[in-house]
Structure formats: structure tokens, C-alpha cells
Design a protein around this motif. Structure first.
Motif, PDB file in Angstrom:
ATOM      1  N   PRO A 144       0.816  -1.221   0.000  1.00 58.53           N
ATOM      2  CA  PRO A 144       0.000   0.000   0.000  1.00 58.53           C
ATOM      3  C   PRO A 144       0.853   1.276   0.000  1.00 58.53           C
ATOM      4  N   CYS A 145       2.007   1.238   0.665  1.00 59.67           N
ATOM      5  CA  CYS A 145       2.892   2.415   0.656  1.00 59.67           C
ATOM      6  C   CYS A 145       3.330   2.757  -0.767  1.00 59.67           C
ATOM      7  N   GLU A 146       3.577   1.741  -1.587  1.00 59.02           N
ATOM      8  CA  GLU A 146       4.074   1.975  -2.949  1.00 59.02           C
ATOM      9  C   GLU A 146       2.993   2.442  -3.907  1.00 59.02           C
ATOM     10  N   ILE A 147       1.725   2.271  -3.528  1.00 60.57           N
ATOM     11  CA  ILE A 147       0.666   2.681  -4.464  1.00 60.57           C
ATOM     12  C   ILE A 147      -0.090   3.909  -3.954  1.00 60.57           C
ATOM     13  N   GLY A 148       0.577   4.699  -3.137  1.00 61.65           N
ATOM     14  CA  GLY A 148      -0.013   5.983  -2.750  1.00 61.65           C
ATOM     15  C   GLY A 148      -0.737   5.989  -1.421  1.00 61.65           C
ATOM     16  N   LEU A 149      -0.651   4.913  -0.654  1.00 60.96           N
ATOM     17  CA  LEU A 149      -1.361   4.870   0.633  1.00 60.96           C
ATOM     18  C   LEU A 149      -0.411   4.955   1.828  1.00 60.96           C
ATOM     19  N   ARG A 150       0.827   5.420   1.584  1.00 59.65           N
ATOM     20  CA  ARG A 150       1.777   5.500   2.700  1.00 59.65           C
ATOM     21  C   ARG A 150       1.297   6.544   3.712  1.00 59.65           C
ATOM     22  N   PRO A 151       1.014   6.125   4.939  1.00 58.71           N
ATOM     23  CA  PRO A 151       0.563   7.110   5.929  1.00 58.71           C
ATOM     24  C   PRO A 151       1.712   7.999   6.389  1.00 58.71           C
ATOM     25  N   ASP A 152       1.359   9.151   6.919  1.00 61.75           N
ATOM     26  CA  ASP A 152       2.383  10.042   7.457  1.00 61.75           C
ATOM     27  C   ASP A 152       2.794   9.532   8.834  1.00 61.75           C
ATOM     28  N   LEU A 153       4.003   9.016   8.918  1.00 57.11           N
ATOM     29  CA  LEU A 153       4.479   8.415  10.163  1.00 57.11           C
ATOM     30  C   LEU A 153       5.568   9.251  10.820  1.00 57.11           C
ATOM     31  N   VAL A 154       5.756  10.476  10.324  1.00 57.06           N
ATOM     32  CA  VAL A 154       6.865  11.293  10.819  1.00 57.06           C
ATOM     33  C   VAL A 154       6.679  11.629  12.295  1.00 57.06           C
ATOM     34  N   GLY A 155       5.457  11.932  12.690  1.00 58.38           N
ATOM     35  CA  GLY A 155       5.226  12.255  14.100  1.00 58.38           C
ATOM     36  C   GLY A 155       3.747  12.379  14.381  1.00 58.38           C
ATOM     37  N   CYS A 156       3.438  12.810  15.572  1.00 56.90           N
ATOM     38  CA  CYS A 156       2.038  13.009  15.968  1.00 56.90           C
ATOM     39  C   CYS A 156       1.369  13.998  14.998  1.00 56.90           C
ATOM     40  N   ALA A 157       0.169  13.653  14.552  1.00 49.80           N
ATOM     41  CA  ALA A 157      -0.530  14.490  13.576  1.00 49.80           C
ATOM     42  C   ALA A 157      -0.921  15.852  14.161  1.00 49.80           C
TER      43      ALA A 157
END
Ligand SMILES: [Zn+2]
Length: 250
Positions: A144-157
């Protein structure tokens, strides 16, 4: 005539003697190729069977409705992943990978990374280079990350905190929250993440292909990761995958 390199994801018999194969290619995404006499002929048999990676020379034809149809002209086997076919559990996992790709199929260019992911995964599966259940997690989340569904995991939203002893991933909005910012309600569907689990999930989402398959995990964290990746698939793809149920039943 067009030459592509493709991995056979699915075979389907057409009538008494012909067959079609669904193939993932870097050049054209996922396409169906018709093989005249493919059930009987030995000419292309080895290079067009399930989970083989082959060089395929194909003819393109435009139908009256503007669709493109592909017909196999000739083929050459590049890699057959022979051990996958000899092991029922490996076959089941490869079939699950195929089903996930076919579910997300698009006919477009730019499939290089999905292609790399599946070829690497089958290589590691074929050669016992990674524990199967861990390989499954890597594929389930990286696809899913490769097809545009990679969530933002950098930090707290909300507050952008990078890490915390306890963070929450909410599957409804695919966002990460720290413990202070996360508002739970009775409908919350979340994964609670400690530092190890969050590190692992970030690693699968973001690391380069050269490093992606080179890590290990304890049984305890493998169970947590499995729960996360299966939930991620369930919430984003909204479909039941029979091949997953079969893999888990073996
Ligand atoms: Zn926060």
C-alpha cells in the motif's frame, strides 16, 4: 511488437486449449495476455506458469471499443522461483501477494517499485531468507505504501512529536498520534505502538529496498506487527482475501 519483463500472477484457462495470464510488468502495470493454445502447447509452458518471471514478446491489438488486448508471441524464462512451487505454505503466501496486487491493479507505467517489491519478496521466500510471517508483514504494509497509501508516520498528527513511549495509529484516518493528543471514543480503531513497533513500521514504510528485508523481530513483536499490517490491509482495501485465510489455515 512489444517486449516486457513480467511476473505471472494468475493463470486462467480459456476454452479447451488456450489460456490467459495476468502479469505485472514495470512498463505497463498489470496486464492480461492471451496465449493461443497455451493449455496444450509446451512452447511457452515453463515461462508462463504461475510465479515465473519472464521476458514476454507480445502483440498489441486495439479493439473497436478502444481497449488494448495483448497476445503472446514468444517468451523466455528469466527466473522460476522453483522452491515456492514445492512448498504448500510458500505457494499460499505467493498467491496472497498476487491477490493483493491484482486487487490494486492499474494499467499504468511507473510500477517499477511494486515490481521490485514482489520480485524481492519472492526471492526471499524462494530461498528461505526471511521468516514467512515476517515477509508477509513487510509485503502487506509496503505494497500500500508503494501505491499511494503510505501514511504520514513522521510524528504526531497534532503536535508533531516524533516518538513517545506510547503512540496511537488510528486506522480510520491513517494518522499517528501521541498519547496526549489522541482522543479515543467508542468507535476508535487503533494500534497502540511502543517505540519498537513504531520503529519497525516506519522502517517497512520508508527504508530503501536494499535494506527492507534485512531485519529480525521477536515473536512478541511479530504478533503485534501482524495485527497492525493485517488491520492496515483490512481498513484500506476493504476486502476479504481468500488466499490470506488459506495461508493462515495451513
Ligand atoms: Zn501529540
Amino acid at each position: 511488437m512489444l517486449t516486457v519483463r513480467g511476473l505471472i500472477l494468475k493463470e486462467k484457462n480459456i476454452g479447451e486449449i488456450s489460456k490467459s495470464v495476468s502479469v505485472i510488468t514495470a512498463e505497463r502495470g498489470v496486464i492480461d495476455i492471451f496465449i493461443r493454445g497455451g493449455q496444450k502447447s509446451v512452447k511457452n509452458a515453463a515461462s508462463t506458469q504461475l510465479f515465473t518471471y519472464s521476458k514476454l514478446c507480445i502483440d498489441e491489438k486495439r479493439t473497436a471499443s478502444g481497449q488494448t488486448e495483448y497476445y503472446l508471441n514468444s517468451s523466455e524464462l528469466l527466473s522460476s522461483f522453483p522452491n515456492i512451487r514445492l512448498d504448500i505454505k510458500k505457494t499460499a503466501l505467493a498467491a496472497y501477494f498476487s491477490e493483493l496486487i491484482l486487487y490494486t491493479r492499474t494499467e499504468e507505467a511507473g510500477y517499477h517499485d511494486v515490481m521490485r517489491l514482489i520480485l524481492n519478496s519472492l526471492y526471499f521466500l524462494d530461498n528461505d531468507k526471511m521468516k514467512m510471517d515476517l515477509l508477509k508483514c513487510v509485503f502487506e504494509f509496503r505494497l500500500p505504501c508503494e501505491i499511494g497509501l503510505r501514511p504520514d508516520l513522521v510524528g504526531c498528527a497534532v503536535c508533531y512529536k516524533y516518538k513517545d513511549d506510547k503512540m496511537h495509529f488510528d486506522f480510520r484516518d491513517n494518522k499517528l498520534y501521541c498519547d496526549e493528543c489522541y482522543m479515543t471514543d467508542e468507535n476508535s480503531i487503533q494500534a497502540v505502538m511502543d517505540k519498537t513497533l513504531l520503529y519497525t513500521v516506519r522502517f517497512i514504510a520508508l527504508s530503501e529496498f536494499e535494506k527492507l528485508f534485512y531485519f529480525r523481530l521477536s515473536e512478541r513483536y511479530l504478533r503485534k506487527l501482524t495485527e497492525f499490517t493485517e488491520s492496515f490491509i483490512a481498513f484500506n482495501f476493504k476486502s476479504r482475501f481468500r488466499t490470506l485465510e488459506y495461508y493462515k489455515s495451513i
